[in-house]
Design a protein around this motif. Structure first.
Motif, PDB file in Angstrom:
ATOM      1  N   ALA A  30       0.836  24.298 -29.381  1.00 17.22           N
ATOM      2  CA  ALA A  30       0.622  25.200 -28.248  1.00 17.22           C
ATOM      3  C   ALA A  30       0.620  24.469 -26.912  1.00 17.22           C
ATOM      4  O   ALA A  30       1.176  24.964 -25.939  1.00 17.22           O
ATOM      5  N   TRP A  31      -0.004  23.299 -26.868  1.00 11.93           N
ATOM      6  CA  TRP A  31      -0.063  22.635 -25.560  1.00 11.93           C
ATOM      7  C   TRP A  31       1.306  22.139 -25.136  1.00 11.93           C
ATOM      8  O   TRP A  31       1.627  22.138 -23.950  1.00 11.93           O
ATOM      9  N   LEU A  32       2.165  21.747 -26.070  1.00  6.70           N
ATOM     10  CA  LEU A  32       3.534  21.372 -25.697  1.00  6.70           C
ATOM     11  C   LEU A  32       4.309  22.585 -25.172  1.00  6.70           C
ATOM     12  O   LEU A  32       5.047  22.477 -24.191  1.00  6.70           O
ATOM     13  N   VAL A  33       4.125  23.724 -25.831  1.00  5.61           N
ATOM     14  CA  VAL A  33       4.806  24.945 -25.380  1.00  5.61           C
ATOM     15  C   VAL A  33       4.308  25.337 -23.986  1.00  5.61           C
ATOM     16  O   VAL A  33       5.090  25.737 -23.122  1.00  5.61           O
ATOM     17  N   ALA A  34       2.994  25.196 -23.759  1.00  5.56           N
ATOM     18  CA  ALA A  34       2.438  25.505 -22.435  1.00  5.56           C
ATOM     19  C   ALA A  34       2.969  24.528 -21.389  1.00  5.56           C
ATOM     20  O   ALA A  34       3.307  24.933 -20.271  1.00  5.56           O
ATOM     21  N   TRP A  35       3.037  23.242 -21.726  1.00  6.64           N
ATOM     22  CA  TRP A  35       3.595  22.259 -20.790  1.00  6.64           C
ATOM     23  C   TRP A  35       5.050  22.593 -20.485  1.00  6.64           C
ATOM     24  O   TRP A  35       5.508  22.426 -19.360  1.00  6.64           O
ATOM     25  N   ARG A  36       5.775  23.072 -21.490  1.00  7.73           N
ATOM     26  CA  ARG A  36       7.161  23.502 -21.255  1.00  7.73           C
ATOM     27  C   ARG A  36       7.171  24.636 -20.225  1.00  7.73           C
ATOM     28  O   ARG A  36       8.011  24.651 -19.312  1.00  7.73           O
ATOM     29  N   GLY A  37       6.247  25.577 -20.372  1.00 12.95           N
ATOM     30  CA  GLY A  37       6.146  26.669 -19.408  1.00 12.95           C
ATOM     31  C   GLY A  37       5.887  26.168 -17.999  1.00 12.95           C
ATOM     32  O   GLY A  37       6.514  26.623 -17.033  1.00 12.95           O
ATOM     33  N   GLU A  38       4.995  25.205 -17.881  1.00 14.15           N
ATOM     34  CA  GLU A  38       4.686  24.661 -16.558  1.00 14.15           C
ATOM     35  C   GLU A  38       5.890  23.906 -15.989  1.00 14.15           C
ATOM     36  O   GLU A  38       6.190  24.005 -14.800  1.00 14.15           O
ATOM     37  N   ALA A  39       6.601  23.167 -16.829  1.00 11.27           N
ATOM     38  CA  ALA A  39       7.803  22.464 -16.355  1.00 11.27           C
ATOM     39  C   ALA A  39       8.867  23.463 -15.916  1.00 11.27           C
ATOM     40  O   ALA A  39       9.531  23.268 -14.890  1.00 11.27           O
ATOM     41  N   LEU A  40       9.019  24.551 -16.673  1.00 10.84           N
ATOM     42  CA  LEU A  40       9.975  25.591 -16.292  1.00 10.84           C
ATOM     43  C   LEU A  40       9.563  26.235 -14.966  1.00 10.84           C
ATOM     44  O   LEU A  40      10.409  26.501 -14.109  1.00 10.84           O
ATOM     45  N   ARG A  41       8.277  26.472 -14.789  1.00 11.70           N
ATOM     46  CA  ARG A  41       7.796  27.054 -13.534  1.00 11.70           C
ATOM     47  C   ARG A  41       8.135  26.135 -12.373  1.00 11.70           C
ATOM     48  O   ARG A  41       8.647  26.573 -11.347  1.00 11.70           O
ATOM     49  N   ARG A  42       7.860  24.869 -12.546  1.00 15.28           N
ATOM     50  CA  ARG A  42       8.127  23.909 -11.473  1.00 15.28           C
ATOM     51  C   ARG A  42       9.621  23.769 -11.198  1.00 15.28           C
ATOM     52  O   ARG A  42      10.018  23.392 -10.100  1.00 15.28           O
ATOM     53  N   ALA A  43      10.443  24.080 -12.192  1.00 15.39           N
ATOM     54  CA  ALA A  43      11.899  24.042 -12.016  1.00 15.39           C
ATOM     55  C   ALA A  43      12.433  25.359 -11.453  1.00 15.39           C
ATOM     56  O   ALA A  43      13.634  25.512 -11.279  1.00 15.39           O
ATOM     57  N   GLY A  44      11.528  26.319 -11.173  1.00 14.04           N
ATOM     58  CA  GLY A  44      11.932  27.591 -10.593  1.00 14.04           C
ATOM     59  C   GLY A  44      12.453  28.599 -11.602  1.00 14.04           C
ATOM     60  O   GLY A  44      13.085  29.582 -11.225  1.00 14.04           O
TER      61      GLY A  44
END
Length: 182
Positions: A30-44
């Motif tokens: 779950a934390w990797l998936v959440a980090w992916r979400g945050e990276a996607l957010r930061r990438a717009g």
């Protein structure tokens, strides 16, 4: 961890690539998936980020950062009620998480709860002095929207000293005040 470091230090594409590699090894983390979400957010990539946060929440409904990050994204997307639900969930797990408190203040401001918004930002600033309505001299469109909301509140509530103080602080932080006023 390298992926998250890249994602949070201005290298979202590299961070996302590292996180994707880690997810190939353990796609149920779950934390990797959440980090992916945050990276996607930061990438717009907001919609993909929301999907990732949803998946992370389904994998682990106790990982507070999933809810804090998704709440911040929902607030930025103009969905303050959804933001508040997520941010409240994050704060249930960690009441002193400054990011969630400051994002909650912004969501309250967006729905017109001036008193709640000011109280929350004061709490956020007491937890982390870097928390403010506007963070940094390069005001983003989101910062300018917040400033417009604060200005509207100041007109609506001319006797609210705290609101006026935060407005002044925000105008200075955004470099929207002339030197002679400072």
């Amino acid at each position: 961890v390298l992926g998250r470091a890249y994602a949070t230090t201005g290298r979202p594409a590299e961070g996302l690539a590292q996180i994707e590699r880690a997810l190939e090894l353990d796609g149920s983390c779950a934390w990797l998936v959440a980090w992916r979400g945050e990276a996607l957010r930061r990438a717009g990539r907001s919609e993909e980020a929301l999907e990732a946060f949803g998946r992370a929440a389904a994998l682990d409904d106790r990982y507070l950062y999933t809810f804090a990050w998704r709440g911040g994204l929902n607030r930025w997307l103009g969905r303050p009620e959804e933001a508040l639900a997520d941010l409240d969930r994050a704060l249930d797990f960690k009441p002193d998480y400054d990011f969630a408190v400051s994002e909650r203040a912004r969501a309250l401001l967006a729905i017109g709860d001036w008193t709640g918004a000011m109280d929350e930002m004061n709490l956020a600033a007491s937890l982390n002095p870097k928390c403010a309505w506007v963070e940094g001299a390069q005001a983003t469109e989101s910062d300018l929207d917040t400033l417009r909301q604060l200005e509207a509140g100041a007109r609506e509530r001319p006797d609210d000293a705290l609101l006026h103080a935060w407005l002044g602080d925000s105008q200075i932080a955004a470099d929207l005040v002339s030197e002679d006023v400072r």
